[in-house]
Scaffold this motif. Structure first.
Motif, PDB file in Angstrom:
ATOM      1  N   VAL A  69     -48.123  73.581  27.456  1.00 28.37           N
ATOM      2  CA  VAL A  69     -46.836  72.913  27.696  1.00 28.37           C
ATOM      3  C   VAL A  69     -46.130  72.683  26.486  1.00 28.37           C
ATOM      4  CG1 VAL A  69     -46.407  70.436  28.519  1.00 28.37           C
ATOM      5  CG2 VAL A  69     -47.953  71.742  29.732  1.00 28.37           C
ATOM      6  N   VAL A  70     -46.674  72.438  25.406  1.00 31.65           N
ATOM      7  CA  VAL A  70     -45.902  72.179  24.175  1.00 31.65           C
ATOM      8  C   VAL A  70     -45.218  73.677  23.816  1.00 31.65           C
ATOM      9  CG1 VAL A  70     -46.212  71.682  21.589  1.00 31.65           C
ATOM     10  CG2 VAL A  70     -47.375  70.297  23.335  1.00 31.65           C
ATOM     11  N   GLY A  71     -45.983  74.608  23.872  1.00 29.83           N
ATOM     12  CA  GLY A  71     -45.329  76.047  23.633  1.00 29.83           C
ATOM     13  C   GLY A  71     -43.847  76.171  24.511  1.00 29.83           C
ATOM     14  N   LEU A  72     -44.122  75.875  25.822  1.00 29.36           N
ATOM     15  CA  LEU A  72     -42.834  75.829  26.759  1.00 29.36           C
ATOM     16  C   LEU A  72     -41.742  74.550  26.412  1.00 29.36           C
ATOM     17  CD1 LEU A  72     -44.597  76.743  29.997  1.00 29.36           C
ATOM     18  CD2 LEU A  72     -43.184  78.179  28.908  1.00 29.36           C
ATOM     19  N   ALA A  73     -41.966  73.614  26.126  1.00 34.38           N
ATOM     20  CA  ALA A  73     -41.057  72.686  25.701  1.00 34.38           C
ATOM     21  C   ALA A  73     -40.519  72.979  24.445  1.00 34.38           C
ATOM     22  CB  ALA A  73     -41.838  71.326  25.529  1.00 34.38           C
ATOM     23  N   LEU A  74     -41.210  73.504  23.556  1.00 26.30           N
ATOM     24  CA  LEU A  74     -40.356  73.928  22.292  1.00 26.30           C
ATOM     25  C   LEU A  74     -39.518  75.139  22.403  1.00 26.30           C
ATOM     26  CD1 LEU A  74     -43.546  73.753  19.739  1.00 26.30           C
ATOM     27  CD2 LEU A  74     -41.294  72.347  19.599  1.00 26.30           C
ATOM     28  N   TRP A  75     -40.243  76.069  23.157  1.00 24.96           N
ATOM     29  CA  TRP A  75     -39.103  77.287  23.548  1.00 24.96           C
ATOM     30  C   TRP A  75     -37.758  76.925  24.246  1.00 24.96           C
ATOM     31  CZ3 TRP A  75     -37.551  78.809  28.654  1.00 24.96           C
ATOM     32  CH2 TRP A  75     -36.967  79.876  28.597  1.00 24.96           C
ATOM     33  N   MET A  76     -38.165  75.779  25.322  1.00 30.21           N
ATOM     34  CA  MET A  76     -36.873  75.146  26.008  1.00 30.21           C
ATOM     35  C   MET A  76     -35.952  74.834  25.053  1.00 30.21           C
ATOM     36  SD  MET A  76     -36.769  73.255  29.350  1.00 30.21           S
ATOM     37  CE  MET A  76     -35.513  72.847  30.189  1.00 30.21           C
ATOM     38  N   PRO A  82     -31.753  71.227  25.858  1.00 26.75           N
ATOM     39  CA  PRO A  82     -31.736  70.230  26.989  1.00 26.75           C
ATOM     40  C   PRO A  82     -31.674  68.719  26.430  1.00 26.75           C
ATOM     41  CG  PRO A  82     -33.853  71.141  27.360  1.00 26.75           C
ATOM     42  CD  PRO A  82     -33.177  71.951  26.150  1.00 26.75           C
ATOM     43  N   PRO A  83     -31.035  67.744  27.503  1.00 26.71           N
ATOM     44  CA  PRO A  83     -31.343  66.233  27.085  1.00 26.71           C
ATOM     45  C   PRO A  83     -32.830  66.071  27.188  1.00 26.71           C
ATOM     46  CG  PRO A  83     -30.196  66.504  29.190  1.00 26.71           C
ATOM     47  CD  PRO A  83     -30.424  67.979  28.645  1.00 26.71           C
ATOM     48  N   LEU A  84     -33.065  64.851  26.581  1.00 33.43           N
ATOM     49  CA  LEU A  84     -34.395  64.503  26.484  1.00 33.43           C
ATOM     50  C   LEU A  84     -35.038  64.091  27.819  1.00 33.43           C
ATOM     51  CD1 LEU A  84     -36.817  63.641  24.527  1.00 33.43           C
ATOM     52  CD2 LEU A  84     -35.888  61.627  24.338  1.00 33.43           C
ATOM     53  N   TRP A  85     -34.115  63.489  28.565  1.00 33.44           N
ATOM     54  CA  TRP A  85     -34.779  63.035  29.914  1.00 33.44           C
ATOM     55  C   TRP A  85     -34.965  64.141  30.911  1.00 33.44           C
ATOM     56  CZ3 TRP A  85     -32.039  65.099  34.101  1.00 33.44           C
ATOM     57  CH2 TRP A  85     -30.752  65.684  33.926  1.00 33.44           C
ATOM     58  N   LEU A  86     -34.682  65.489  30.432  1.00 29.86           N
ATOM     59  CA  LEU A  86     -34.911  66.828  31.554  1.00 29.86           C
ATOM     60  C   LEU A  86     -36.341  66.910  30.915  1.00 29.86           C
ATOM     61  CD1 LEU A  86     -34.168  68.602  33.244  1.00 29.86           C
ATOM     62  CD2 LEU A  86     -33.154  70.124  31.485  1.00 29.86           C
ATOM     63  N   HIS A  87     -36.616  66.817  29.530  1.00 24.45           N
ATOM     64  CA  HIS A  87     -38.005  67.431  29.043  1.00 24.45           C
ATOM     65  C   HIS A  87     -38.907  66.192  29.769  1.00 24.45           C
ATOM     66  CE1 HIS A  87     -37.159  70.181  25.850  1.00 24.45           C
ATOM     67  NE2 HIS A  87     -36.421  69.501  25.348  1.00 24.45           N
ATOM     68  N   PHE A  88     -38.649  64.985  29.875  1.00 23.18           N
ATOM     69  CA  PHE A  88     -39.657  64.195  30.329  1.00 23.18           C
ATOM     70  C   PHE A  88     -39.775  64.633  31.901  1.00 23.18           C
ATOM     71  CE2 PHE A  88     -38.265  60.843  27.046  1.00 23.18           C
ATOM     72  CZ  PHE A  88     -39.280  60.983  26.482  1.00 23.18           C
ATOM     73  N   ILE A  89     -38.651  64.869  32.708  1.00 26.27           N
ATOM     74  CA  ILE A  89     -38.882  65.091  33.911  1.00 26.27           C
ATOM     75  C   ILE A  89     -39.689  66.429  34.265  1.00 26.27           C
ATOM     76  CG2 ILE A  89     -37.378  65.824  36.308  1.00 26.27           C
ATOM     77  CD1 ILE A  89     -35.277  63.910  35.442  1.00 26.27           C
ATOM     78  N   LEU A  90     -39.535  67.414  33.446  1.00 26.80           N
ATOM     79  CA  LEU A  90     -40.097  68.816  33.461  1.00 26.80           C
ATOM     80  C   LEU A  90     -41.485  68.721  33.202  1.00 26.80           C
ATOM     81  CD1 LEU A  90     -37.500  71.379  32.441  1.00 26.80           C
ATOM     82  CD2 LEU A  90     -38.376  70.778  34.691  1.00 26.80           C
TER      83      LEU A  90
END
Length: 128
Positions: A69-76, A82-90
């Motif tokens: 999850v952290v790897g995918l979030a860093l890649w994205m 993207p905005p921070l709210w999109l990170h939370f939703i995903l």
């Protein structure tokens, strides 16, 4: 764990654990609810009181799913910003679903491996 008096065919502990089946017969259910180990197998009568996975499944889940999850979030974040709210939703729902699924699978595998390898609590030899 008591010695088995009956002859049970050998089963693959990994497969039985992933499917949540009894480590001795491979037929009965290992879990009585989502993460709670049952009292005994309804098929062969094996007592599950030996089953103690401890914190092992949680450690594996934290390391494996956290890495994913952290790897995918860093890649994205690096590629799309993207905005921070999109990170939370995903990432929060993804982490919850993956962690709960992996926790049940890994707990089942560790318990069936514990049975197949006859792993037990360490005891000191008195030397007598």
């Amino acid at each position: 764990m008591s010695d088995d008096k009956a002859i049970w065919p050998p089963i693959d502990p990994i497969s039985a654990g992933l499917h949540g089946r009894c480590p001795r017969c491979g037929e009965g259910k290992l879990f009585s609810s989502f993460l709670t180990v049952g009292k005994r197998c309804y098929n062969c009568g094996l007592d599950y009181s030996f089953a103690d996975a401890g914190d092992g499944p949680a450690v594996f889940v934290i390391l494996i799913i956290g890495f994913i999850v952290v790897g995918l979030a860093l890649w994205m974040e690096v590629t799309l910003s993207p905005p921070l709210w999109l990170h939370f939703i995903l990432w929060i729902p993804l982490a919850l679903v993956l962690c709960l699924t992996a926790l049940r699978l890994i707990k089942g595998v560790l318990i069936t491996l514990q049975y197949s390898k006859k792993a037990a609590e360490g005891r000191l030899d008195s030397g007598q």
